[in-house]
Design a protein around this motif. Structure first.
Motif: not given
Lengths: 480, 214
Positions: A356-359, A428-429, A363-368
């Motif tokens: 998620v951090l790449h895509r 990421p996929p 959002s990735g950083a905040l989710f973490m």
């Protein structure tokens, strides 16, 4: 009085306006208008230190003020996100959704003001009805199933709370007719003459009823389905706002028990349900594969922590109030980011989401960060409030409770980490073409503000907030 | 009036047992409608000394809502969704009746443990209310059709309303209005959801609602 009326009526009027608006693009802005007006009126209450009331039924007290402010702040955050979210979902008409959200704001505000147990029940039932269409926004079979379970379980729960309310009225009128039955300010001074067996029966039914609404185990079964299938935005409002309203109902009940000298009866039940909720959350967190259902169990856990704090009394009760605020803010970060991730990856299965951090870097950083915050790690606010409750438990010498509390927190940390960390990091996929929308300002800005608020509360609690929380906690035997 | 009260309360219990022990959905809806009418008349026989306009309005509202409007909504849902009339309970009808009888006994047992509130009118009100609540819960958990579950919810509400009757004079009218409005809106939304479920799943059996599991 004018302020109070405006707080309750503005959302209703704007709900009418949003019914009349034809454009799905413009309608969501009604949410922002309502939220900004609501929040500025609430801010005005703090600045002018006003305690508005209409008659004796609707009146603001310290506990109601904290809950009302939390409702207002979280709804403001949700409304800005909602504009960004609904603009991405223009394939679905949003008239019912926006209207229901506005009614939800009005009904929850009534809960915060309510000083009458009957009115409190009517308002909480209204929140259930207003939120049912929200769950069904996606109009597919899974959301339909979740909506039915939510409606049925919460309706039965709230019906039992109505029976509990009637029991309370019987307890009050047992010695003979009284003036203004079920009115909290009138009930507290004469609580000593309540009929004890009926008060005990009332306590159990109200605890089960409002506990269902709050999502305490074993009445939590609607929660994973509802939070799993509803848009992230709705999960946020249910887990941050609605549960806080149900907590307020338990606080009202505690006020009566305390005034009647029945806390020895109430405390063990609160502690039992609190620890049970934490335990159930820990067990189901370990085998979880769906990251939105994971957040639902996290909500069950935190409701358990609040109830435990209420049962322990003293310092822990102050901690519970602080925790309610922290939990609401942190849930906003997690649910809204889970919504973004779901939109982008088009799956809720955690094992299918990587990088998620790449895509979605924001959002990735905040989710973490949200995960770190919600599991009670320093330097976030939840660490402070969970630690305060721990100190309360140690201060009372309840070593069994301390062990259970810490054990559950540790298991839940591990369980959530196993889900969240592989999602955020990793490769990421490669199917970039199949992926959904990227981060935008509207869908990441307010969660960022919420996270900043949780961080600030971990480092320093402003004196005005501290005073307000203490005043709210003191209503139910809290101290600092 | 004591006899009339007892008669009405016995009718309430009989309606519960009828729902627990009978097959066709339509008959069950009629039984619950009948129960609603009996409940609507109860305040008049319970509080003969204070037959105020307030009390008459409640009675009229209850008979209209529980006896006609809500059953009408449920019948409409049956018609629109072309639901088959059998109920498919998870336990047999005889077992259902047996459990119902046990719950009646349990209701009387629990009510015996609680001191009887003054001005109750009849000592049977509390046990009948409690056993109706429990039988409503039993219907909810033992019926596969979601429409029957909604019917169980109605029985549960009727039980709670029965209990509320001993307070009828003490509660503010505004609260009663709010409670009635909420119940009506709740049933209305349930009816809508039932229609949607039927369209989506082609059935209103809760057995189909098994996508969401741990």
């Amino acid at each position: 009085m004018t302020i109070l009326l405006l707080l309750l009526l503005i959302p209703v009027v704007l709900a009418g306006v949003s019914l009349a608006i034809r454009s799905d693009v413009w309608r969501p802005w009604m949410l922002v208008i309502a939220a900004v007006l609501h929040a500025s009126l609430v801010a005005n209450l703090w600045v002018s230190d006003a305690w508005p009331s209409i008659g004796t039924w609707l009146s603001l007290d310290p506990a109601g003020k904290v809950v009302l402010s939390l409702i207002s702040a979280l709804f403001l955050a949700a409304s800005v996100y909602a504009v960004g979210y609904l603009h991405r979902r223009l394939e679905r008409p949003n008239r019912t959704f926006v209207t229901s959200l506005l009614f939800f704001l009005s009904a929850t505000s009534v809960v915060a003001f309510s000083q009458h147990f009957g009115l409190l029940w009517v308002a909480l039932e209204a929140t259930t009805l207003a939120s049912a269409p929200l769950l069904y926004f996606n109009h597919n079979s899974r959301s339909l199933e979740a909506t039915w379970k939510y409606l049925l379980i919460c309706s039965v729960g709230i019906a039992l709370a109505l029976l509990g309310t009637f029991f309370l009225a019987v307890a009050e009128t047992f010695q003979g007719p009284v003036e203004s039955a079920l009115l909290l300010p009138a009930m507290l001074p004469r609580a000593g003459s309540l009929s004890v067996p009926w008060l005990h029966a009332a306590f159990i039914f109200l605890l089960v009823g409002y506990g269902t609404k709050m999502g305490l185990a074993p009445m939590h079964t609607w929660k994973p389905d509802a939070y799993g299938e509803a848009p992230g935005l709705v999960g946020f409002l249910l887990s941050g706002v609605l549960t806080s309203c149900a907590f307020l109902a338990l606080v009202r009940l505690t006020q009566v028990c305390q005034a009647a000298g029945q806390m020895d009866f109430a405390r063990p039940l609160f502690i039992l349900l609190g620890l049970l909720s934490m335990g159930v959350a820990a067990v189901f967190m370990l085998g979880q594969t769906d990251y939105k259902r994971m957040l639902a169990y996290s909500s069950v856990e935190h409701m358990g922590i609040l109830t435990l704090g209420l049962g322990l009394g003293g310092l822990a009760t102050y901690g519970a109030w602080l925790h309610m605020v922290n939990n609401g803010l942190a849930k906003g970060v997690l649910f809204l980011m889970a919504g973004n991730i779901h939109r982008h990856y088009r799956t809720k299965t955690a094992s299918e989401v990587h990088g998620v951090l790449h895509r979605l870097p924001w959002s990735g950083a905040l989710f973490m960060a949200g995960f770190i915050a919600i599991t009670g790690s320093p330097p976030f606010g939840l660490f402070m409030s969970e630690f305060t409750i721990l100190r309360g438990a140690i201060g009372n010498g309840h070593w069994g409770i301390v062990a259970g509390y810490l054990g559950c927190l540790a298991v839940i940390f591990i369980g959530m980490a196993r889900i969240v960390v592989p999602m955020v990091f990793g490769e990421p996929p490669n199917d970039a073409a199949a992926s959904g929308p990227k981060d935008s300002f509207l869908t990441t800005f307010t969660p960022l503000v919420l996270l900043a608020a949780v961080l600030v509360l971990g480092l320093y609690i402003p004196s005005w907030l501290d005073r307000a929380l203490l005043a709210a906690a003191q209503l139910v035997g809290g101290l600092r | 009036m004591e006899h009339v009260t007892q008669l009405l309360l016995i009718l309430v219990i009989l309606a519960n047992l009828f729902v627990l022990g009978s097959h066709p959905l339509g008959a069950c809806i009629r039984a619950v409608a009948f129960q609603g009418i009996a409940l609507g008349l109860l305040p008049l026989s319970l509080h003969p000394e204070e037959r105020s306009i307030h009390l008459f309005v409640i009675a009229l509202g209850m008979v209209g809502l529980k006896g006609f409007v809500i059953p009408g909504l449920l019948f409409r849902a049956i018609r629109d969704a072309a639901i088959r009339k059998e109920q498919e309970p998870l336990i047999g009808f005889n077992t259902g009746l047996f459990l119902g009888a046990i719950l009646v006994g349990l209701g009387f047992g629990i009510a015996g443990k609680l001191p009887l509130p003054p001005h109750t009118g009849s000592s049977m009100v509390v046990p009948v209310a409690l056993s109706t609540v429990m039988m409503g819960l039993l219907v909810i958990v033992t019926r596969a059709k979601i429409l029957s579950q909604a019917l169980g919810y109605l029985i549960l509400e009727n039980g709670i309303y029965t209990f509320g009757l001993i307070l009828a004079a003490g509660l503010p009218g505004l609260i009663e209005m709010g409670v009635l409005l909420d119940i009506f809106a709740g049933i209305f939304i349930m009816g809508t959801v039932i229609e949607h479920i039927h369209r989506e799943f082609g059935s209103i059996s809760a057995h189909k609602l098994v996508n969401l599991r741990e």
